[in-house]
Motif scaffolding. Structure first.
Motif, PDB file in Angstrom:
ATOM      1  N   GLN A   1      39.412  52.851  51.754  1.00  0.00           N
ATOM      2  CA  GLN A   1      40.720  52.533  52.321  1.00  0.00           C
ATOM      3  C   GLN A   1      41.771  53.442  51.721  1.00  0.00           C
TER       4      GLN A   1
ATOM      5  N   GLU B   1      43.650  42.134  46.800  1.00  0.00           N
ATOM      6  CA  GLU B   1      42.421  41.402  47.097  1.00  0.00           C
ATOM      7  C   GLU B   1      41.627  42.087  48.203  1.00  0.00           C
ATOM      8  N   GLY B   2      40.414  41.592  48.405  1.00  0.00           N
ATOM      9  CA  GLY B   2      39.597  42.072  49.511  1.00  0.00           C
ATOM     10  C   GLY B   2      40.018  41.417  50.811  1.00  0.00           C
ATOM     11  N   LEU B   3      39.246  41.660  51.855  1.00  0.00           N
ATOM     12  CA  LEU B   3      39.573  41.110  53.172  1.00  0.00           C
ATOM     13  C   LEU B   3      38.967  39.725  53.349  1.00  0.00           C
TER      14      LEU B   3
ATOM     15  N   PHE C   1      33.656  40.095  52.081  1.00  0.00           N
ATOM     16  CA  PHE C   1      34.137  41.313  51.450  1.00  0.00           C
ATOM     17  C   PHE C   1      34.346  41.119  49.958  1.00  0.00           C
ATOM     18  N   GLY C   2      34.089  42.185  49.208  1.00  0.00           N
ATOM     19  CA  GLY C   2      34.455  42.211  47.804  1.00  0.00           C
ATOM     20  C   GLY C   2      35.950  42.440  47.670  1.00  0.00           C
ATOM     21  N   SER C   3      36.446  42.336  46.439  1.00  0.00           N
ATOM     22  CA  SER C   3      37.888  42.462  46.215  1.00  0.00           C
ATOM     23  C   SER C   3      38.329  43.910  46.031  1.00  0.00           C
ATOM     24  N   GLY C   4      37.385  44.830  46.077  1.00  0.00           N
ATOM     25  CA  GLY C   4      37.756  46.237  46.058  1.00  0.00           C
ATOM     26  C   GLY C   4      37.803  46.854  44.675  1.00  0.00           C
TER      27      GLY C   4
ATOM     28  N   TYR D   1      33.194  50.692  52.409  1.00  0.00           N
ATOM     29  CA  TYR D   1      34.368  51.200  53.088  1.00  0.00           C
ATOM     30  C   TYR D   1      35.269  51.928  52.089  1.00  0.00           C
TER      31      TYR D   1
ATOM     32  N   ILE E   1      35.864  49.398  49.127  1.00  0.00           N
ATOM     33  CA  ILE E   1      35.576  47.976  49.363  1.00  0.00           C
ATOM     34  C   ILE E   1      34.165  47.838  49.906  1.00  0.00           C
TER      35      ILE E   1
ATOM     36  N   PHE F   1      40.731  53.427  47.373  1.00  0.00           N
ATOM     37  CA  PHE F   1      40.332  52.030  47.215  1.00  0.00           C
ATOM     38  C   PHE F   1      39.021  51.857  47.966  1.00  0.00           C
TER      39      PHE F   1
END
Lengths: 115, 112
Positions: A38, B42-44, A106-109, A36, A93, A91
């Motif tokens: 963002q 942080e991520g989701l 989900f990863g932390s981005g 994704y 993700i 960003f």
């Protein structure tokens, strides 16, 4: 359980260079991973879906030659932003789904800044 | 196509206030509905979900009910805390294992 590690968390690169972002599922095998993008104050835009061992499926409007996705193993998917430009700053993700299950982790981005 | 619409943010509340974040969707068939939360940097994280009409998802004091008649999945919490400050995303999935479609996110800021 179900941890996804994304690396790097932040990267700054020069315009015209390429950047690779890694997404690893640490304690499960991810048959499907999603990437994704963002934008500030915006939602997550799905870029592509990758399945282990096959070519990624890109969403409409996403340049597959610019955003190269590789899902070579059940625990690792990579996104390479090729010939990056300032407008690619964003960003990014990743998300992973465990085979046979319905949950997404989900990863932390990764904050990418192209200068 | 499938889509999710959330109320505009940011939402600013005082601690212990009641929270509602509206979410409506457009989808064919019977999608599954989700609320995700993203804390700063942080991520989701999945907050709650509902997979069929009239289901109520709940977690950490948050609740949302799948309303097919109004195509809505509003998030509520009776008494918010400062630690609830985050961005909240409503999402749908049209089929098992398929991709998630997200709303634009609603930023919540809770003041002491």
């Amino acid at each position: 359980g179900a941890v996804v590690s994304q690396h790097p968390s932040r990267v700054i690169c020069k315009s015209g260079t390429s950047v690779k972002i890694e997404c690893r599922s640490l304690d499960f095998q991810a048959t499907t991973m999603f990437w994704y993008r963002q934008f500030p104050k915006k939602s997550l835009m799905l870029m592509a879906t990758s399945n282990e061992g096959s070519k990624a499926t890109y969403e409409q409007g996403v340049e597959k030659d610019k955003f190269l996705i590789n899902h070579a193993s059940l625990t690792l998917s990579t996104l390479t932003v090729t010939s990056a430009h300032p407008e690619d700053s964003s960003f990014y993700i990743c998300s992973a789904r465990k085979g046979g299950e319905d949950g997404y982790t989900f990863g932390s981005g990764t904050r990418l800044t192209v200068v | 196509g499938n889509s999710v619409t959330q109320m505009e943010g940011p939402v600013t509340l005082s601690e212990e206030a009641f929270l509602t974040i509206n979410c409506t969707y457009t989808a064919t068939g019977y999608p599954s509905l989700f609320w995700y939360v993203q804390y700063p940097g942080e991520g989701l994280q999945l907050l709650l979900k509902a997979t069929k009409a009239d289901d109520k998802g709940s977690n950490k004091g948050f609740e949302a009910t799948y309303r097919k008649e109004t195509t809505s999945f509003h998030l509520e919490k009776g008494s918010v805390q400062v630690s609830d400050s985050a961005v909240y995303f409503c999402a749908l999935r049209s089929n098992q294992g398929g991709k998630l479609i997200f709303g634009q996110g609603t930023e919540l800021s809770v003041k002491p």
